[in-house]
Scaffold this motif. Structure first.
Motif, mmCIF file in Angstrom:
data_model
loop_
_atom_site.group_PDB
_atom_site.id
_atom_site.type_symbol
_atom_site.label_atom_id
_atom_site.label_comp_id
_atom_site.label_asym_id
_atom_site.label_seq_id
_atom_site.Cartn_x
_atom_site.Cartn_y
_atom_site.Cartn_z
ATOM 1 N N ALA A 80 0.729 32.633 29.100
ATOM 2 C CA ALA A 80 0.762 31.473 28.195
ATOM 3 C C ALA A 80 2.136 31.298 27.561
ATOM 4 O O ALA A 80 2.625 30.173 27.425
ATOM 5 N N SER A 81 2.767 32.400 27.205
ATOM 6 C CA SER A 81 4.084 32.318 26.563
ATOM 7 C C SER A 81 5.139 31.769 27.510
ATOM 8 O O SER A 81 5.930 30.901 27.137
ATOM 9 N N ILE A 82 5.150 32.257 28.740
ATOM 10 C CA ILE A 82 6.139 31.788 29.707
ATOM 11 C C ILE A 82 5.861 30.333 30.099
ATOM 12 O O ILE A 82 6.783 29.530 30.247
ATOM 13 N N ALA A 83 4.601 29.977 30.251
ATOM 14 C CA ALA A 83 4.245 28.583 30.566
ATOM 15 C C ALA A 83 4.709 27.646 29.457
ATOM 16 O O ALA A 83 5.288 26.585 29.725
ATOM 17 N N ARG A 84 4.487 28.044 28.207
ATOM 18 C CA ARG A 84 4.900 27.223 27.070
ATOM 19 C C ARG A 84 6.419 27.080 27.039
ATOM 20 O O ARG A 84 6.950 25.992 26.816
ATOM 21 N N LEU A 85 7.132 28.170 27.282
ATOM 22 C CA LEU A 85 8.582 28.122 27.285
ATOM 23 C C LEU A 85 9.104 27.235 28.419
ATOM 24 O O LEU A 85 9.972 26.384 28.208
ATOM 25 N N CYS A 86 8.570 27.397 29.618
ATOM 26 C CA CYS A 86 9.014 26.585 30.761
ATOM 27 C C CYS A 86 8.694 25.104 30.556
ATOM 28 O O CYS A 86 9.521 24.241 30.872
ATOM 29 N N ASP A 87 7.527 24.801 30.027
ATOM 30 C CA ASP A 87 7.181 23.405 29.720
ATOM 31 C C ASP A 87 8.180 22.811 28.742
ATOM 32 O O ASP A 87 8.663 21.694 28.919
ATOM 33 N N TYR A 88 8.498 23.577 27.717
ATOM 34 C CA TYR A 88 9.462 23.125 26.714
ATOM 35 C C TYR A 88 10.821 22.856 27.357
ATOM 36 O O TYR A 88 11.430 21.809 27.124
ATOM 37 N N LEU A 89 11.295 23.775 28.170
ATOM 38 C CA LEU A 89 12.608 23.622 28.791
ATOM 39 C C LEU A 89 12.651 22.424 29.742
ATOM 40 O O LEU A 89 13.650 21.713 29.808
ATOM 41 N N ARG A 90 11.565 22.182 30.469
ATOM 42 C CA ARG A 90 11.509 21.031 31.386
ATOM 43 C C ARG A 90 11.560 19.697 30.646
ATOM 44 O O ARG A 90 12.033 18.701 31.189
ATOM 45 N N GLU A 91 11.046 19.666 29.422
ATOM 46 C CA GLU A 91 10.943 18.423 28.655
ATOM 47 C C GLU A 91 12.209 18.073 27.873
ATOM 48 O O GLU A 91 12.296 16.988 27.304
ATOM 49 N N GLN A 92 13.183 18.958 27.843
ATOM 50 C CA GLN A 92 14.358 18.735 27.004
ATOM 51 C C GLN A 92 15.300 17.682 27.575
ATOM 52 O O GLN A 92 15.497 17.615 28.778
ATOM 53 N N PRO A 93 15.885 16.872 26.673
ATOM 54 C CA PRO A 93 16.898 15.895 27.102
ATOM 55 C C PRO A 93 18.262 16.587 27.179
ATOM 56 O O PRO A 93 19.081 16.493 26.277
ATOM 57 N N TRP A 94 18.488 17.332 28.241
ATOM 58 C CA TRP A 94 19.681 18.160 28.342
ATOM 59 C C TRP A 94 20.937 17.311 28.293
ATOM 60 O O TRP A 94 21.025 16.256 28.896
ATOM 61 N N ARG A 95 21.931 17.822 27.567
ATOM 62 C CA ARG A 95 23.230 17.149 27.435
ATOM 63 C C ARG A 95 24.333 18.153 27.740
ATOM 64 O O ARG A 95 24.121 19.351 27.708
ATOM 65 N N GLY A 96 25.481 17.658 28.020
ATOM 66 C CA GLY A 96 26.629 18.526 28.224
ATOM 67 C C GLY A 96 26.582 19.287 29.536
ATOM 68 O O GLY A 96 26.019 18.822 30.520
ATOM 69 N N PRO A 97 27.157 20.484 29.522
ATOM 70 C CA PRO A 97 27.329 21.219 30.781
ATOM 71 C C PRO A 97 26.034 21.778 31.372
ATOM 72 O O PRO A 97 26.009 22.125 32.544
ATOM 73 N N LEU A 98 24.968 21.873 30.597
ATOM 74 C CA LEU A 98 23.746 22.481 31.127
ATOM 75 C C LEU A 98 23.033 21.595 32.138
ATOM 76 O O LEU A 98 22.600 22.045 33.179
ATOM 77 N N LYS A 99 22.852 20.346 31.825
ATOM 78 C CA LYS A 99 22.209 19.383 32.721
ATOM 79 C C LYS A 99 20.833 19.840 33.203
ATOM 80 O O LYS A 99 20.418 19.553 34.319
ATOM 81 N N GLY A 100 20.137 20.624 32.378
ATOM 82 C CA GLY A 100 18.779 21.018 32.728
ATOM 83 C C GLY A 100 18.667 22.199 33.659
ATOM 84 O O GLY A 100 17.606 22.509 34.155
ATOM 85 N N ASP A 101 19.770 22.876 33.925
ATOM 86 C CA ASP A 101 19.740 24.046 34.797
ATOM 87 C C ASP A 101 19.473 25.290 33.961
ATOM 88 O O ASP A 101 20.278 25.656 33.109
ATOM 89 N N TRP A 102 18.333 25.922 34.210
ATOM 90 C CA TRP A 102 17.953 27.102 33.435
ATOM 91 C C TRP A 102 17.089 28.035 34.267
ATOM 92 O O TRP A 102 16.552 27.638 35.287
ATOM 93 N N GLU A 103 17.008 29.270 33.808
ATOM 94 C CA GLU A 103 16.123 30.253 34.397
ATOM 95 C C GLU A 103 15.592 31.138 33.266
ATOM 96 O O GLU A 103 16.233 31.286 32.225
ATOM 97 N N VAL A 104 14.424 31.685 33.487
ATOM 98 C CA VAL A 104 13.846 32.659 32.571
ATOM 99 C C VAL A 104 13.842 33.991 33.310
ATOM 100 O O VAL A 104 13.262 34.100 34.387
ATOM 101 N N LEU A 105 14.519 34.966 32.743
ATOM 102 C CA LEU A 105 14.590 36.300 33.335
ATOM 103 C C LEU A 105 13.709 37.227 32.505
ATOM 104 O O LEU A 105 14.025 37.534 31.356
ATOM 105 N N VAL A 106 12.579 37.625 33.069
ATOM 106 C CA VAL A 106 11.625 38.484 32.372
ATOM 107 C C VAL A 106 11.906 39.924 32.799
ATOM 108 O O VAL A 106 11.926 40.227 33.987
ATOM 109 N N VAL A 107 12.136 40.801 31.809
ATOM 110 C CA VAL A 107 12.447 42.193 32.088
ATOM 111 C C VAL A 107 11.294 43.065 31.608
ATOM 112 O O VAL A 107 11.000 43.128 30.418
#
Length: 111
Positions: free
Chosen positions: A18-45
């Protein structure tokens, strides 16, 4: 530029999906600006969990290409997990101390 969000885990099987799903949903919904342009990854250790965290992580990464997982057999605390951040592909990094201490709403304030 890729944003890597590191999530250290120790016996988090019950809350991880549930935590990772919530985080990924949040990241997908963001209006990314600047150098990121919506490129992200979640690294679970997985830091030596004794519950089913490792198998839960495997399921998460198999169903979500933005989630990568690394497992270590011995618990070495959050500091050791943070030192493994270099395994991320990104140049910008965000470190969540635990899945419950950093809410998704607070994430945008820290990035």
């Amino acid at each position: 530029m890729l944003l890597t969000i590191l999530i250290p885990c120790y016996n988090e099987a019950a809350i991880l999906p549930a935590s990772i799903a919530r985080l990924c949903d949040y990241l997908r919904e963001q209006p990314w600006r600047g150098p990121l342009k919506g490129d992200w990854e979640v690294l679970v250790v997985n830091d030596g969990s004794t519950d089913s965290t490792k198998s839960v992580m495997a399921e998460l990464s198999a169903t979500n290409p933005s989630v990568r997982c690394v497992s270590y057999p011995i618990n070495a605390a959050k500091g050791a997990a943070a030192s493994r951040l270099r395994r991320g592909s990104g140049r910008m990094d965000f470190f969540a101390l635990t899945l419950t201490s950093t809410t998704v709403r607070n994430t945008s304030r820290r990035i």
